[in-house]
Scaffold this motif. Structure first.
Motif, short mmCIF file in Angstrom:
data_model
loop_
_atom_site.label_atom_id
_atom_site.label_comp_id
_atom_site.label_asym_id
_atom_site.label_seq_id
_atom_site.Cartn_x
_atom_site.Cartn_y
_atom_site.Cartn_z
N SER A 258 -32.06 116.98 -54.45
CA SER A 258 -31.12 117.04 -55.58
C SER A 258 -30.70 118.48 -55.89
O SER A 258 -29.51 118.78 -56.04
CB SER A 258 -31.74 116.40 -56.81
OG SER A 258 -31.92 115.01 -56.63
N LYS A 259 -31.68 119.37 -55.98
CA LYS A 259 -31.36 120.75 -56.34
C LYS A 259 -30.50 121.43 -55.27
O LYS A 259 -29.70 122.33 -55.56
CB LYS A 259 -32.64 121.55 -56.57
CG LYS A 259 -33.56 121.64 -55.36
CD LYS A 259 -34.86 122.34 -55.70
CE LYS A 259 -35.80 122.40 -54.50
NZ LYS A 259 -37.10 123.02 -54.85
N ASP A 260 -30.67 121.00 -54.01
CA ASP A 260 -29.90 121.61 -52.93
C ASP A 260 -28.46 121.12 -52.89
O ASP A 260 -27.59 121.79 -52.32
CB ASP A 260 -30.58 121.36 -51.58
CG ASP A 260 -31.80 122.24 -51.39
OD1 ASP A 260 -31.73 123.42 -51.79
OD2 ASP A 260 -32.81 121.77 -50.86
N ILE A 261 -28.19 119.96 -53.49
CA ILE A 261 -26.80 119.50 -53.60
C ILE A 261 -25.98 120.53 -54.36
O ILE A 261 -24.90 120.95 -53.94
CB ILE A 261 -26.74 118.13 -54.31
CG1 ILE A 261 -27.14 117.01 -53.37
CG2 ILE A 261 -25.34 117.87 -54.87
CD1 ILE A 261 -26.09 116.65 -52.34
N PHE A 262 -26.51 120.94 -55.52
CA PHE A 262 -25.81 121.92 -56.34
C PHE A 262 -25.67 123.25 -55.60
O PHE A 262 -24.60 123.86 -55.58
CB PHE A 262 -26.54 122.13 -57.66
CG PHE A 262 -26.03 123.30 -58.44
CD1 PHE A 262 -24.82 123.22 -59.11
CD2 PHE A 262 -26.73 124.49 -58.48
CE1 PHE A 262 -24.33 124.30 -59.81
CE2 PHE A 262 -26.25 125.58 -59.18
CZ PHE A 262 -25.04 125.49 -59.84
N ARG A 263 -26.76 123.70 -54.98
CA ARG A 263 -26.72 124.99 -54.29
C ARG A 263 -25.74 124.95 -53.13
O ARG A 263 -25.03 125.93 -52.86
CB ARG A 263 -28.12 125.35 -53.80
CG ARG A 263 -29.10 125.64 -54.94
CD ARG A 263 -30.44 126.11 -54.42
NE ARG A 263 -31.32 126.44 -55.51
CZ ARG A 263 -32.44 125.77 -55.83
NH1 ARG A 263 -32.77 124.71 -55.12
NH2 ARG A 263 -33.21 126.14 -56.84
N LEU A 264 -25.67 123.84 -52.42
CA LEU A 264 -24.75 123.71 -51.30
C LEU A 264 -23.30 123.75 -51.79
O LEU A 264 -22.45 124.44 -51.19
CB LEU A 264 -25.01 122.40 -50.55
CG LEU A 264 -24.03 122.07 -49.41
CD1 LEU A 264 -24.03 123.17 -48.36
CD2 LEU A 264 -24.37 120.73 -48.78
N LYS B 200 -13.75 113.30 -62.87
CA LYS B 200 -13.60 111.91 -63.32
C LYS B 200 -13.65 110.93 -62.17
O LYS B 200 -14.30 109.87 -62.26
CB LYS B 200 -12.27 111.76 -64.07
CG LYS B 200 -12.02 110.34 -64.58
CD LYS B 200 -10.68 110.24 -65.29
CE LYS B 200 -10.41 108.81 -65.76
NZ LYS B 200 -9.08 108.68 -66.41
N HIS B 201 -12.98 111.24 -61.07
CA HIS B 201 -12.84 110.28 -59.98
C HIS B 201 -13.82 110.47 -58.83
O HIS B 201 -14.07 109.53 -58.08
CB HIS B 201 -11.40 110.32 -59.43
CG HIS B 201 -10.38 109.86 -60.41
ND1 HIS B 201 -10.30 108.57 -60.88
CD2 HIS B 201 -9.36 110.53 -61.03
CE1 HIS B 201 -9.30 108.45 -61.72
NE2 HIS B 201 -8.72 109.63 -61.84
N LEU B 202 -14.35 111.67 -58.67
CA LEU B 202 -15.13 111.96 -57.47
C LEU B 202 -16.58 112.35 -57.73
O LEU B 202 -17.37 112.41 -56.79
CB LEU B 202 -14.46 113.09 -56.67
CG LEU B 202 -12.99 112.88 -56.29
CD1 LEU B 202 -12.44 114.13 -55.60
CD2 LEU B 202 -12.84 111.68 -55.37
N SER B 203 -16.93 112.61 -58.97
CA SER B 203 -18.24 113.18 -59.28
C SER B 203 -19.18 112.17 -59.93
O SER B 203 -18.73 111.32 -60.70
CB SER B 203 -18.07 114.40 -60.20
OG SER B 203 -19.29 114.73 -60.83
N PRO B 204 -20.48 112.28 -59.69
CA PRO B 204 -21.46 111.47 -60.43
C PRO B 204 -21.54 111.86 -61.90
O PRO B 204 -22.11 111.12 -62.70
CB PRO B 204 -22.79 111.79 -59.72
CG PRO B 204 -22.43 112.37 -58.42
CD PRO B 204 -21.12 113.07 -58.63
N ASP C 207 -25.61 109.31 -55.76
CA ASP C 207 -25.07 110.51 -56.41
C ASP C 207 -24.85 111.63 -55.38
O ASP C 207 -23.83 112.31 -55.40
CB ASP C 207 -26.03 111.02 -57.48
CG ASP C 207 -26.09 110.13 -58.70
OD1 ASP C 207 -25.16 109.34 -58.91
OD2 ASP C 207 -27.08 110.23 -59.46
N LYS C 208 -25.83 111.80 -54.51
CA LYS C 208 -25.74 112.87 -53.51
C LYS C 208 -24.54 112.64 -52.59
O LYS C 208 -23.81 113.58 -52.25
CB LYS C 208 -27.03 112.92 -52.68
CG LYS C 208 -28.26 113.34 -53.47
CD LYS C 208 -29.51 113.23 -52.60
CE LYS C 208 -30.77 113.47 -53.40
NZ LYS C 208 -31.98 113.31 -52.57
#
Length: 416
Positions: free
Chosen positions: A6-12, A93-97, A202-203
């Protein structure tokens, strides 16, 4: 298997967007820190909630990559902020968790005097984000001469009085301005990022959102990625690949071209063949993608991306690998990427005809350039694969048209 934490999703996402323009993400990081510390000081939020808000705040200017000249930070923030706020809102709105927070992006440049009369979710977070952003822009512009009194004339009209009081309290207790100036704030952000919790779905949504971000440089690149993913999926099914191989190839095909975000638009969209120097620049996208994925994604996915321009006969790049040095999955992605290029148009040429694609793939597979088994499966199932590609790319075009239509509608409301 967990291909990314999860944390690496944001970092990526952060590291990838930095390839397009580092300044926007660095601004987002500082603003996220100010917002985080204010909310932490106020209390009432769990750490995982704060982590989600940090993700949102860090990406609050994501729309600027699409609608504005990101190099003119003050210009797009002050002169005409609504285009990037609107597009960022639609992306979330359309693409994000984190779609529940999309309105924060939409209204983050709305003056307090107007915002308090509007019906919108998370109004407090919106007010605080607005305040945090103003602090960062003005403090960076004024540098050592910055003083909080510079904001006072905007309090009550542009800025929220509650946000002003909360920032002053937070600054007094935590010295957040000094920590941003010294760079210490990054350590605190890293600690709270560890509390990010995303489901596998979510990822996937975040990574597909990242794919759409490739369209900030060239919308065609999104269609190419979806085309490649569709071909890979069909080849995988026809070749009876395992579920694990299929999933790894999904991530590899989804992310294989993210390094192109670092390639200048004038090269990507050049209405002619590239010069040798330009082509060498384009080739760096492989190393850039490999670098940004390493330590974020599973090694198997990184290896797929790193080899997607290699060829079985050693004629590819960047390492000149041969078939014996590569896996079948790497060779499947190589073939799918080549077919994608042939199917697509370029500024200087039309798409290859079906007849020419079939002849070229057959000839080059016979010469040992591509995996012969994968090539034969493609040729045997050509019609089914092309049909699948058309369905998937049409779906993406519908999404793009929806975003563009709603962009016009939402922008129109703010001009009324």
């Amino acid at each position: 298997m967990e291909y990314i934490h999860s944390k690496d999703i944001f970092r990526l996402m952060s590291d990838t967007l930095k390839m397009a323009d580092r300044r926007v993400m660095e601004h987002g990081s500082r603003v996220a820190y100010y917002l985080f510390k204010m909310l932490e000081h106020r209390g009432g939020y769990e750490k995982y909630e704060l982590a989600d808000i940090i993700c949102l705040a860090s990406l609050h200017d994501i729309g600027a990559y699409k609608t504005n000249n990101t190099k003119d930070l003050v210009g797009y923030e002050y002169k005409d902020p609504m285009p990037h706020a609107t597009y960022g809102y639609l992306i979330f709105k359309h693409l994000s968790p984190l779609s529940d927070y999309a309105s924060v992006i939409l209204y983050h440049h709305t003056n307090f005097s107007r915002l308090r009369s509007l019906k919108c979710e998370h109004k407090e977070i919106t007010e605080l984000l607005n305040y945090a952003e103003k602090v960062d822009i003005i403090s960076k512009a004024m540098k050592d001469s910055f003083d909080m009194s510079m904001l006072q004339k905007q309090v009550g009209t542009v800025l929220s009085p509650d946000a002003d009081r909360l920032f002053e309290e937070t600054q007094r207790d935590a010295q957040i301005l000094n920590k941003v100036k010294s760079g210490e704030y990054k350590e605190e952000l890293e600690e709270i990022i560890d509390y990010m919790i995303f489901t596998n779905e979510d990822k996937r949504k975040f990574l597909e959102m990242l794919m759409f971000c490739q369209g900030f440089r060239s919308e065609k690149s999104v269609l190419d990625t979806v085309t490649c993913m569709s071909i890979v999926e069909m080849l995988g099914v026809k070749m009876n690949l395992s579920e694990a191989e299929m999933e790894q190839l999904y991530y590899g095909s989804l992310l294989h071209d993210i390094g192109m975000l670092a390639i200048p638009r004038e090269i990507i969209e050049a209405p002619r063949g590239l010069t040798d120097e330009e082509y060498e620049k384009v080739k760096t996208h492989v190393h850039l993608a490999e670098r940004v994925l390493t330590n974020h994604m599973a090694a198997g996915v990184v290896n797929l991306v790193a080899a997607h321009h290699e060829r079985c006969d050693g004629s590819g790049y960047p390492r000149g690998l041969r078939g014996t040095q590569m896996t079948r999955d790497q060779e499947i992605l190589q073939l799918a990427d080549t077919i994608t290029a042939l199917l697509g148009s370029r500024a200087y040429r039309t798409p290859y005809s079906e007849k020419d694609i079939i002849a070229l793939i057959r000839a080059e597979a016979d010469d040992g350039k591509y995996n012969k088994t994968a090539a034969n499966v493609f040729l045997k199932n050509f019609d089914d694969i092309i049909k699948k590609v058309k369905i998937r790319t049409d779906e993406i075009l519908v999404t793009y048209r929806k975003l563009n239509q709603q962009y016009k509608q939402v922008s129109g409301k703010f001009k009324e």
